[in-house]
Each structure stands twice: as structure tokens, then as C-alpha cells.
Scaffold this motif. Structure first.
Motif, short mmCIF file in Angstrom:
data_model
loop_
_atom_site.label_atom_id
_atom_site.label_comp_id
_atom_site.label_asym_id
_atom_site.label_seq_id
_atom_site.Cartn_x
_atom_site.Cartn_y
_atom_site.Cartn_z
N PRO A 15 0.80 -1.21 0.01
CA PRO A 15 0.08 -0.02 0.09
C PRO A 15 0.76 1.28 -0.07
O PRO A 15 2.05 1.08 0.26
N ALA A 16 0.31 2.21 -0.47
CA ALA A 16 0.85 3.51 -0.47
C ALA A 16 1.48 3.86 0.90
O ALA A 16 2.44 4.52 1.26
N GLU A 17 0.93 3.43 2.10
CA GLU A 17 1.33 3.70 3.50
C GLU A 17 2.54 3.13 3.61
O GLU A 17 3.52 3.40 4.73
N ALA A 18 3.19 2.21 3.01
CA ALA A 18 4.55 1.47 3.06
C ALA A 18 5.60 2.25 2.28
O ALA A 18 6.86 1.95 2.45
N ALA A 19 5.21 3.36 1.72
CA ALA A 19 6.27 3.62 0.55
C ALA A 19 7.44 4.52 1.48
O ALA A 19 7.29 5.17 2.58
N GLY A 20 8.75 4.02 1.10
CA GLY A 20 9.86 4.66 1.91
C GLY A 20 10.08 3.77 3.21
O GLY A 20 11.02 4.40 3.93
N GLY A 21 9.32 2.62 3.56
CA GLY A 21 9.42 2.14 4.86
C GLY A 21 10.66 1.23 4.59
O GLY A 21 10.97 0.74 3.54
N VAL A 22 11.21 0.80 5.72
CA VAL A 22 12.23 -0.21 5.89
C VAL A 22 11.86 -1.34 6.93
O VAL A 22 11.04 -1.25 7.78
N TYR A 23 12.50 -2.51 6.66
CA TYR A 23 12.06 -3.51 7.67
C TYR A 23 12.93 -3.37 8.91
O TYR A 23 13.86 -3.07 8.99
N ARG A 24 11.99 -3.72 10.01
CA ARG A 24 12.67 -3.72 11.43
C ARG A 24 12.25 -5.03 11.81
O ARG A 24 11.29 -5.62 11.58
N GLU A 25 13.39 -5.50 12.78
CA GLU A 25 13.19 -6.74 13.37
C GLU A 25 11.95 -6.88 14.20
O GLU A 25 11.66 -5.89 14.81
N ILE A 26 11.43 -8.08 13.93
CA ILE A 26 10.19 -8.31 14.79
C ILE A 26 10.52 -8.95 16.25
O ILE A 26 11.10 -10.02 16.28
N THR A 27 10.00 -8.29 17.27
CA THR A 27 10.26 -8.79 18.47
C THR A 27 9.39 -10.06 18.89
O THR A 27 8.47 -10.35 18.16
N GLU A 28 10.03 -11.08 19.51
CA GLU A 28 9.39 -12.35 19.95
C GLU A 28 8.91 -12.55 21.49
O GLU A 28 9.39 -11.74 22.09
N ILE A 29 7.96 -13.43 21.46
CA ILE A 29 7.44 -13.48 22.93
C ILE A 29 8.68 -13.67 23.72
O ILE A 29 9.50 -14.35 23.44
N GLY A 30 8.45 -12.99 25.02
CA GLY A 30 9.55 -13.13 26.07
C GLY A 30 10.12 -11.71 26.17
O GLY A 30 10.81 -11.38 27.26
N ALA A 31 10.18 -11.12 24.77
CA ALA A 31 10.83 -9.65 25.06
C ALA A 31 9.96 -8.80 25.98
O ALA A 31 8.62 -8.73 25.93
N SER A 32 10.37 -7.90 26.89
CA SER A 32 9.55 -7.39 27.92
C SER A 32 8.34 -6.36 27.34
O SER A 32 7.38 -6.25 27.90
#
Length: 205
Positions: A15-32
């Protein structure tokens, strides 16, 4: 929240809302940051917030998600984005800040498999309200009311839960939670490998 229980789906256009976005690491269960109520958003209309939303939309698409909360990329703020199919084939795309679940219609529940991008490789059946209304604000601070049924209703509940520090596995029985985390252990590596490959491919595209 993944698009399907398996994480596989027909590819959607960004979607247009993602234009210019970059991937960020997804936190997993256990992260505070995933296990506490997030801070309210109090500054609106900023470039920092705009960038965050673009990155969240892009990250959600890399991971085949229909919704993603800020704490799933390690940001302690009450907000989420979504790109979720509706009951009639429509496409719900947007974001919500400081969400509050305000109503369900008649208390009816629908049980279906549900997964989470922060619990990769797993899914479990969970009962959710069939339709809901959630109130909050957009990134400029204007009031927003969202209503959904079916998968969109589930997405709104799942993502609002995230902003309250609740994962879907927290709503399971102890036995169901154990089986779900065992399933995660078995399939996590493959799910993360696919996600990493998509991140590289989509960044290059």
C-alpha cells in the motif's frame, strides 16, 4: 497477526502507506516490551511518527501480516497498523493510535485459528468476538472509530491486545499454550528464514 494460520497467502501489493519504509526486526514472545501495557502516544503529526508508521507497514508486509503493533518492533507506544481483508473481499488499510475496545454487538463469538508474528511458526484456535468497535486517534491526533466483523474484527482485537501487553497465547489454556509454544519451537527457524529472505527481496525491489 499473520494473514493465515500458515503464514502463506496470495501476494498483496504494497500500500502507499508503506512507501519509503524499511524492515525492522520483529520482537518475539519473551521480550519485555511485549508483556506490558504500552505508553500512550502524546505527540502527533511528527516526522518520527510518520516514519514509524511507514516502517511498520513495510515490516508487516514482509512478514505476511494483516496487523502489526509498535511493540512488535520494539517501540513502546500504543499504536498499530493493519492491511486486512474484509468479509466481502474489500481491503481494510489504516492505523490506530491509543486504541480502546469500546463495544461488541451481541457477545457472539467465532472460533478460528489465530497466529502472531511475534510467535512465529505457530497457530491455535481461539474464540474472539464476532464484531467489535475500537476507538482511538490517527497519527495527526484526530479521533477515529473502527468497526469490523470476521477477520477484521479479530485483527482489531489482536492488535489492541498487543498495545495492552497481551499476546494471543495468554488467552489460551496452559495446555494449549504449551502445545502452541512447542509448535513455535518446531517451525520458528523456517518461518524466520522465509521472513529474512522476503526482507532482502523486498528491500531490493
Amino acid at each position: 497477526m499473520p494473514r493465515t494460520a500458515s503464514g502463506r497467502s496470495v501476494e498483496r501489493s504494497l500500500p502507499a502507506e508503506a512507501a519509503g519504509g524499511v524492515y525492522r526486526e520483529i520482537t518475539e514472545i519473551g521480550a519485555s516490551v511485549l508483556h506490558r501495557r504500552c505508553a500512550d502516544v502524546t505527540e502527533f503529526g511528527t516526522e518520527v511518527l510518520s516514519r514509524l508508521l511507514r516502517d511498520m507497514f513495510f515490516t508487516m508486509h514482509v512478514a505476511h501480516g494483516v496487523g502489526l503493533a509498535a511493540n512488535q518492533i520494539g517501540v513502546d507506544l500504543r499504536l498499530f497498523v493493519y492491511d486486512c481483508p474484509g468479509e466481502q473481499g474489500e481491503r481494510h488499510i489504516g492505523h490506530l493510535l491509543n486504541p480502546e475496545l469500546c463495544s461488541t454487538s451481541d457477545g457472539s463469538l467465532i472460533t478460528r485459528k489465530e497466529g502472531c508474528l511475534s510467535v512465529p511458526g505457530a497457530a491455535r484456535e481461539l474464540a474472539r468476538s464476532a464484531d467489535v468497535t475500537v476507538q482511538g486517534q490517527n497519527w495527526q491526533g484526530n479521533p477515529v472509530t473502527l468497526s469490523g466483523t470476521g477477520l477484521f474484527a479479530r485483527c482489531l482485537q489482536h492488535e489492541t491486545d498487543h498495545t495492552d501487553g497481551i499476546l494471543y497465547v495468554d488467552r489460551l489454556t496452559p495446555e494449549e499454550r504449551h502445545h502452541t509454544l512447542t509448535q513455535r519451537d518446531d517451525h520458528r527457524a523456517a518461518a524466520l528464514a522465509e521472513r529474512a529472505e522476503r526482507a532482502r527481496s523486498m528491500a531490493g525491489g
